[in-house]
Design a protein around this motif. Structure first.
Motif, PDB file in Angstrom:
ATOM      1  N   ALA A   7       0.846  -1.195   0.000  1.00  0.00           N
ATOM      2  CA  ALA A   7       0.000   0.000   0.000  1.00  0.00           C
ATOM      3  C   ALA A   7       0.879   1.242   0.000  1.00  0.00           C
ATOM      4  N   THR A   8       1.006   1.880  -1.162  1.00  0.00           N
ATOM      5  CA  THR A   8       1.802   3.095  -1.280  1.00  0.00           C
ATOM      6  C   THR A   8       0.983   4.165  -1.989  1.00  0.00           C
ATOM      7  N   PRO A   9       1.190   5.439  -1.669  1.00  0.00           N
ATOM      8  CA  PRO A   9       0.474   6.516  -2.364  1.00  0.00           C
ATOM      9  C   PRO A   9       0.759   6.507  -3.864  1.00  0.00           C
ATOM     10  N   GLN A  10      -0.237   6.877  -4.669  1.00  0.00           N
ATOM     11  CA  GLN A  10      -0.078   6.840  -6.117  1.00  0.00           C
ATOM     12  C   GLN A  10       1.026   7.768  -6.611  1.00  0.00           C
ATOM     13  N   HIS A  11       1.208   8.902  -5.932  1.00  0.00           N
ATOM     14  CA  HIS A  11       2.198   9.872  -6.389  1.00  0.00           C
ATOM     15  C   HIS A  11       3.617   9.480  -5.990  1.00  0.00           C
ATOM     16  N   MET A  12       3.746   8.423  -5.188  1.00  0.00           N
ATOM     17  CA  MET A  12       5.062   8.015  -4.698  1.00  0.00           C
ATOM     18  C   MET A  12       5.815   7.274  -5.792  1.00  0.00           C
ATOM     19  N   THR A  13       6.983   7.767  -6.168  1.00  0.00           N
ATOM     20  CA  THR A  13       7.771   7.175  -7.246  1.00  0.00           C
ATOM     21  C   THR A  13       9.000   6.429  -6.735  1.00  0.00           C
ATOM     22  N   ASP A  14       9.527   6.825  -5.596  1.00  0.00           N
ATOM     23  CA  ASP A  14      10.699   6.167  -5.035  1.00  0.00           C
ATOM     24  C   ASP A  14      10.255   5.046  -4.097  1.00  0.00           C
ATOM     25  N   LEU A  15      10.363   3.816  -4.592  1.00  0.00           N
ATOM     26  CA  LEU A  15       9.941   2.663  -3.797  1.00  0.00           C
ATOM     27  C   LEU A  15      11.142   1.843  -3.335  1.00  0.00           C
ATOM     28  N   SER A  16      12.289   2.476  -3.236  1.00  0.00           N
ATOM     29  CA  SER A  16      13.501   1.731  -2.898  1.00  0.00           C
ATOM     30  C   SER A  16      13.380   1.042  -1.537  1.00  0.00           C
ATOM     31  N   GLU A  17      12.792   1.720  -0.564  1.00  0.00           N
ATOM     32  CA  GLU A  17      12.651   1.114   0.760  1.00  0.00           C
ATOM     33  C   GLU A  17      11.646  -0.037   0.731  1.00  0.00           C
ATOM     34  N   GLU A  18      10.545   0.148  -0.012  1.00  0.00           N
ATOM     35  CA  GLU A  18       9.554  -0.921  -0.138  1.00  0.00           C
ATOM     36  C   GLU A  18      10.157  -2.128  -0.853  1.00  0.00           C
ATOM     37  N   ILE A  19      10.957  -1.867  -1.888  1.00  0.00           N
ATOM     38  CA  ILE A  19      11.598  -2.958  -2.631  1.00  0.00           C
ATOM     39  C   ILE A  19      12.554  -3.723  -1.714  1.00  0.00           C
ATOM     40  N   SER A  20      13.290  -2.986  -0.890  1.00  0.00           N
ATOM     41  CA  SER A  20      14.211  -3.632   0.048  1.00  0.00           C
ATOM     42  C   SER A  20      13.458  -4.514   1.038  1.00  0.00           C
ATOM     43  N   MET A  21      12.333  -4.017   1.534  1.00  0.00           N
ATOM     44  CA  MET A  21      11.535  -4.792   2.479  1.00  0.00           C
ATOM     45  C   MET A  21      10.963  -6.032   1.815  1.00  0.00           C
ATOM     46  N   LEU A  22      10.432  -5.883   0.586  1.00  0.00           N
ATOM     47  CA  LEU A  22       9.841  -7.021  -0.118  1.00  0.00           C
ATOM     48  C   LEU A  22      10.914  -8.043  -0.506  1.00  0.00           C
ATOM     49  N   THR A  23      12.103  -7.563  -0.814  1.00  0.00           N
ATOM     50  CA  THR A  23      13.216  -8.476  -1.088  1.00  0.00           C
ATOM     51  C   THR A  23      13.470  -9.372   0.111  1.00  0.00           C
ATOM     52  N   ALA A  24      13.483  -8.773   1.306  1.00  0.00           N
ATOM     53  CA  ALA A  24      13.697  -9.551   2.530  1.00  0.00           C
ATOM     54  C   ALA A  24      12.554 -10.538   2.750  1.00  0.00           C
ATOM     55  N   LEU A  25      11.328 -10.122   2.464  1.00  0.00           N
ATOM     56  CA  LEU A  25      10.185 -11.013   2.634  1.00  0.00           C
ATOM     57  C   LEU A  25      10.277 -12.223   1.720  1.00  0.00           C
ATOM     58  N   ILE A  26      10.616 -11.989   0.448  1.00  0.00           N
ATOM     59  CA  ILE A  26      10.707 -13.106  -0.501  1.00  0.00           C
ATOM     60  C   ILE A  26      11.853 -14.034  -0.123  1.00  0.00           C
ATOM     61  N   GLU A  27      13.007 -13.447   0.174  1.00  0.00           N
ATOM     62  CA  GLU A  27      14.191 -14.242   0.454  1.00  0.00           C
ATOM     63  C   GLU A  27      14.043 -15.073   1.723  1.00  0.00           C
ATOM     64  N   HIS A  28      13.362 -14.501   2.744  1.00  0.00           N
ATOM     65  CA  HIS A  28      13.257 -15.185   4.037  1.00  0.00           C
ATOM     66  C   HIS A  28      11.811 -15.596   4.342  1.00  0.00           C
ATOM     67  N   CYS A  29      10.998 -15.818   3.305  1.00  0.00           N
ATOM     68  CA  CYS A  29       9.581 -16.069   3.532  1.00  0.00           C
ATOM     69  C   CYS A  29       9.324 -17.296   4.414  1.00  0.00           C
ATOM     70  N   TYR A  30      10.116 -18.340   4.240  1.00  0.00           N
ATOM     71  CA  TYR A  30       9.885 -19.547   5.054  1.00  0.00           C
ATOM     72  C   TYR A  30      10.235 -19.312   6.524  1.00  0.00           C
TER      73      TYR A  30
END
Length: 465
Positions: A438-461
């Protein structure tokens, strides 16, 4: 069976409030056909021009209850005045009109197409307050504490029992006891998240076990003809906006009664228009499943045909084919055949899956839980981040929890073949961050969200144990 339904309807129907409404005064416009000033185009002969209280009282003092006129108060600029007789007294109200909204009172949320309707509804409201106050107060006291005996529970008890039983099997057994370790994060999650499964065992007193729980989506509604509250079984009085109606199951109630209706909405599949853009909790409840079939079918086809395809999820399918498959899924549901299309272009399947997730009214990582997920990345060590993410997922509704776990594990399997498909964890996180978070539509810099999602995918188990 028919006789039982008739008996039930007779017990439900309580005519007292309806009878009181019939006794309310009826509108009677006091006409003024000769006027020394221009008449507003949206008022008729009920408009009496600019007159003060004293002159207005002289014109209405001998009129019966329900008599009314419209006037311009001296000095008024943006409103007119409705003067109305009730209980042998003259009441005055500021009244407004716009083309888009019609006639309305500033302090009232109701909108009316005609002055007659506005006055009729107001007279009923005044009369009900005056003569039905004790009845209404008694209703509130009864329904607040005795919903087990309400028509709502009487009519839906069997349906809710069946659904509760199914949820015990699918949620309690499959989710909570599915080869979990000693520390059961799922059980903590279920006990702490509102509007999810409450594992209270069936008692022997005949009361419905509170296992199934989903809030109604009530919206103010104007009903045609006679209608009564499905909670307290009493008449919905008034001519417009008489009560509320659930958008998911069509449950009808007084506005006040709706505050006491238990969170046991059973969405009607007939009221779901397709699957795209439908709230996730509503969809899984209506279909009685843990994960929507569209996610299951898409993931199955992608893992069957696209695991080793270069650029999977990054390369887009043809827009017209994605739209065609979307329409087929909305129309045919689980009967839609995706296998033939997947053999030709699996990117269409990935496009449909991303589109479905992107159109969810509430993203998988919800607005409320987003800050907790982002906070987990402030920790320095991977172990601390995983522990923090475990706390964050507890804030997700059960349907979001199940689907997010399923999607992340799928992406983890995709990433395990990155040497061939060129889609590592970071690449997948970049593609899915705008879709899952859930991010605002006008938000273009998602680097922090990408970093968080990377951790979620990598360590999902590790996160989901």
């Amino acid at each position: 069976m028919a006789s039982e339904c008739l008996l039930l309807s007779q017990k439900m129907w309580k005519p007292e409030l309806y009878k009181i409404q019939l006794e309310a005064p009826t509108p009677k416009a006091i006409l003024c056909k000769k006027l020394n000033e221009p008449r507003p185009e949206f008022y008729g002969y009920e408009y009496h021009g600019t007159i003060d209280h004293k002159d207005c009282e002289a014109r209405l003092s001998k009129e019966p209850d329900g008599a009314y006129l419209i006037r311009k108060s001296p000095g008024a600029e943006d409103y007119w005045t409705l003067s109305l007789r009730f209980e042998k007294k003259t009441k005055h109200f500021k009244i407004y009109y716009t083309i888009s909204k019609g006639y309305f009172l500033k302090e009232n949320f109701k909108r009316f197409d005609t002055i007659h309707d506005l006055v009729a509804d107001g007279l009923v409201d005044f009369y009900m307050r005056l003569h039905a106050g004790p009845i209404i107060q008694q209703l509130l006291c009864q329904t607040k504490t005795c919903y087990e005996q309400s028509p709502y529970m009487t009519l839906n008890r069997r349906k809710l029992r069946a659904l509760s039983g199914e949820l015990r099997k699918s949620s309690k057994l499959s989710i909570l006891n599915d080869n979990l370790p000693a520390v059961d994060i799922h059980e903590d999650f279920v006990n702490n998240v509102a509007a999810n499964v409450l594992t209270i065992e069936t008692s022997n007193d005949g009361v419905l076990p509170e296992v199934y729980e989903k809030h109604h989506v009530f919206k103010t509604h104007t009903f045609k003809g006679l209608n009564w509250c499905e909670f307290c079984a009493n008449f919905l009085w008034g001519f417009t906006s008489q009560g509320v109606k659930c958008e998911d199951c069509a449950f009808v109630a007084h506005i006040k009664c709706s505050e006491f209706v238990p969170a046991k909405c059973v969405p009607d599949l007939k009221r779901l228009r397709g699957i795209f853009g439908v709230d996730l909790t509503k969809l899984v409840t209506a279909h009685k499943c843990k994960i929507p079939f569209i996610i299951l079918k898409c993931v199955e086809e992608i893992e069957r045909h696209g695991m080793l395809q270069e650029g999977i999820y990054r390369i887009s399918g043809f827009a017209d084919e994605i739209d065609a498959l979307k329409m087929a899924l909305d129309k045919d549901g689980e009967k839609a055949d995706m296998s033939a299309l997947a053999n030709c272009n699996v990117n269409v399947i990935t496009g449909v899956l991303k589109l479905y997730l992107r159109l969810l009214p509430v993203p998988l990582i919800t607005f409320n839980s987003h800050p907790s997920f982002m906070y987990s990345m402030t920790h320095k060590t991977v172990g601390e981040q995983i522990l923090s993410l475990r706390e964050a997922i507890k804030q997700l509704p059960l349907a979001h929890f199940n689907c997010l776990k399923y999607i992340l594990e799928h992406l983890h399997r995709i990433a395990s073949h990155h040497a061939i498909n060129k889609m590592n964890v970071s690449n997948l996180a970049t593609v899915f961050a705008p879709t899952l978070i859930a991010t605002p539509q006008h938000m273009t810099d998602l680097s922090e969200e990408i970093s968080m999602l990377t951790a979620l995918i990598e360590h999902c188990y590790a996160v989901f144990l």
